[in-house]
Design a protein around this motif. Structure first.
Motif, PDB file in Angstrom:
ATOM      1  N   UNK A  29      31.671 -51.801 -37.597  1.00 46.10           N
ATOM      2  CA  UNK A  29      30.648 -51.926 -36.598  1.00 46.10           C
ATOM      3  C   UNK A  29      30.387 -52.726 -35.512  1.00 46.10           C
ATOM      4  N   UNK A  30      30.082 -53.465 -34.229  1.00 47.68           N
ATOM      5  CA  UNK A  30      30.188 -54.700 -33.858  1.00 47.68           C
ATOM      6  C   UNK A  30      29.001 -55.035 -33.217  1.00 47.68           C
ATOM      7  N   UNK A  84      26.400 -64.753 -32.991  1.00 46.43           N
ATOM      8  CA  UNK A  84      25.550 -65.899 -33.157  1.00 46.43           C
ATOM      9  C   UNK A  84      27.080 -66.833 -33.938  1.00 46.43           C
ATOM     10  N   UNK A  85      26.355 -68.004 -33.624  1.00 40.82           N
ATOM     11  CA  UNK A  85      27.225 -69.285 -33.992  1.00 40.82           C
ATOM     12  C   UNK A  85      28.124 -69.515 -35.811  1.00 40.82           C
ATOM     13  N   UNK A  86      28.719 -70.047 -36.091  1.00 41.34           N
ATOM     14  CA  UNK A  86      29.438 -70.302 -37.286  1.00 41.34           C
ATOM     15  C   UNK A  86      30.109 -70.655 -36.990  1.00 41.34           C
ATOM     16  N   UNK A  87      30.297 -72.281 -38.301  1.00 39.10           N
ATOM     17  CA  UNK A  87      30.926 -73.126 -38.842  1.00 39.10           C
ATOM     18  C   UNK A  87      32.556 -72.297 -38.466  1.00 39.10           C
ATOM     19  N   UNK A 102      32.071 -72.422 -32.128  1.00 36.23           N
ATOM     20  CA  UNK A 102      32.236 -71.634 -31.964  1.00 36.23           C
ATOM     21  C   UNK A 102      31.130 -70.080 -32.361  1.00 36.23           C
ATOM     22  N   UNK A 103      31.057 -68.984 -31.490  1.00 35.78           N
ATOM     23  CA  UNK A 103      30.084 -67.679 -31.757  1.00 35.78           C
ATOM     24  C   UNK A 103      31.106 -66.266 -32.070  1.00 35.78           C
ATOM     25  N   UNK A 162      24.834 -48.856 -45.821  1.00 34.47           N
ATOM     26  CA  UNK A 162      25.787 -49.812 -44.780  1.00 34.47           C
ATOM     27  C   UNK A 162      25.290 -51.377 -44.666  1.00 34.47           C
ATOM     28  N   UNK A 163      26.668 -52.011 -45.043  1.00 34.01           N
ATOM     29  CA  UNK A 163      25.636 -53.619 -45.603  1.00 34.01           C
ATOM     30  C   UNK A 163      25.245 -54.645 -44.717  1.00 34.01           C
ATOM     31  N   UNK A 164      25.362 -55.743 -44.679  1.00 35.52           N
ATOM     32  CA  UNK A 164      24.588 -56.570 -43.405  1.00 35.52           C
ATOM     33  C   UNK A 164      25.751 -56.883 -42.960  1.00 35.52           C
ATOM     34  N   UNK A 165      25.262 -57.728 -41.505  1.00 38.62           N
ATOM     35  CA  UNK A 165      26.452 -57.488 -40.680  1.00 38.62           C
ATOM     36  C   UNK A 165      27.022 -59.605 -41.383  1.00 38.62           C
TER      37      UNK A 165
END
Length: 273
Positions: free
Chosen positions: A182-183, A188-191, A198-199, A218-221
């Motif tokens: 599931x997208x 979100x911004x990520x390192x 990078x997004x 269902x877990x967290x995104x």
């Protein structure tokens, strides 16, 4: 508002050419895979699932180009063969059915289709145009010395030529693991050590039982640093994807050991901000 639902989940979970001229040095010719050629049918049977077959040319019995089959210049009609089934994509609807290969004769079974409507009338008509040309027995030919070329000729004299592109299984040398992702609608911004600003896609894996009902909690995104081959994210749209996950042997030091290839979009929903 949900925009697209291709198929029900239980279904998703199931998983004549011209002869060469008689010359001293004959040109390379399309060679029918005949029952008399030793091991030729088996070779063709092994060859079909190893490639995505994309339509490169199509002519009728008068050798006139069949323009109705080339609605999408950048997305040609594609045939795939796997597990005894043939599928047709890059049309308005996805179509598929069983197939048999006996000698040089390829026969597709009755084609089932999704039921989407397309705004482009030519694209809408493409389903019927390609479907009727794949009805009945088809004479299958491959190019001598070039396994990436395939020609199908029907009883009416229509000849469809396809160029092969290796499937992910062929490229990675291992079968892929089917997973559902599931997208989330927004990235979100990520390192990332090599990609400034990078997004990342926000992704979580989900599961279904054999009846198409979601299982487990269902877990967290989570940030998803990998790419999904064949998938282009549209901001504001949440998707459920069926993908194949492959293990990459000896990946580069800065690369993932997994590769993801889109199989199909199961569900798509526009999320209001």
């Amino acid at each position: 508002m949900k925009r697209l639902l291709l198929l029900t989940l239980p279904l998703l979970l199931a998983g004549c050419p011209k002869p060469a001229e008689d010359t001293a040095t004959p040109p390379v010719a399309e060679t029918p895979v005949t029952p008399d050629a030793t091991a030729a049918p088996a070779a063709a049977g092994d060859l079909l699932p190893r490639y995505h077959w994309r339509l490169s040319d199509a002519t009728d019995a008068r050798n006139a180009r069949i323009d109705a089959l080339f609605v999408r210049a950048d997305q040609p009609v594609q045939l795939d063969f796997a597990d005894g089934r043939a599928s047709i994509s890059n049309t308005c609807n996805r179509m598929g059915g069983g197939y048999t290969l006996e000698g040089n004769t390829l026969t597709l079974g009755r084609l089932a289709s999704t039921m989407m409507a397309c705004a482009d009338n030519k694209l809408m008509a493409l389903d019927q145009e390609i479907g009727k040309r794949l009805e009945g027995p088809l004479t299958l030919s491959t190019a001598s010395g070039d396994p990436n070329r395939l020609t199908l000729t029907n009883a009416a004299g229509d000849t469809l030529a396809f160029a092969g592109e290796p499937t992910a299984e062929t490229r990675y040398g291992v079968p892929g693991e089917r997973v559902f992702l599931e997208v989330a609608a927004e990235t979100k911004s990520c390192s990332h050590p090599l990609i400034p600003d990078k997004q990342c896609l926000q992704v979580r894996e989900i599961g279904y039982d054999d009846k198409g009902i979601k299982t487990g909690t269902q877990g967290e995104f989570q940030h998803f640093y990998d790419a999904i081959e064949g998938y282009t994210h549209e901001p504001g749209v949440r998707n459920v994807l069926r993908v194949k996950r492959y293990t990459v042997e000896n990946p580069p030091a800065d690369a993932s050991s997994n590769a993801y290839v889109l199989d199909m979009v199961v569900e798509s929903e526009t999320v209001k901000p």
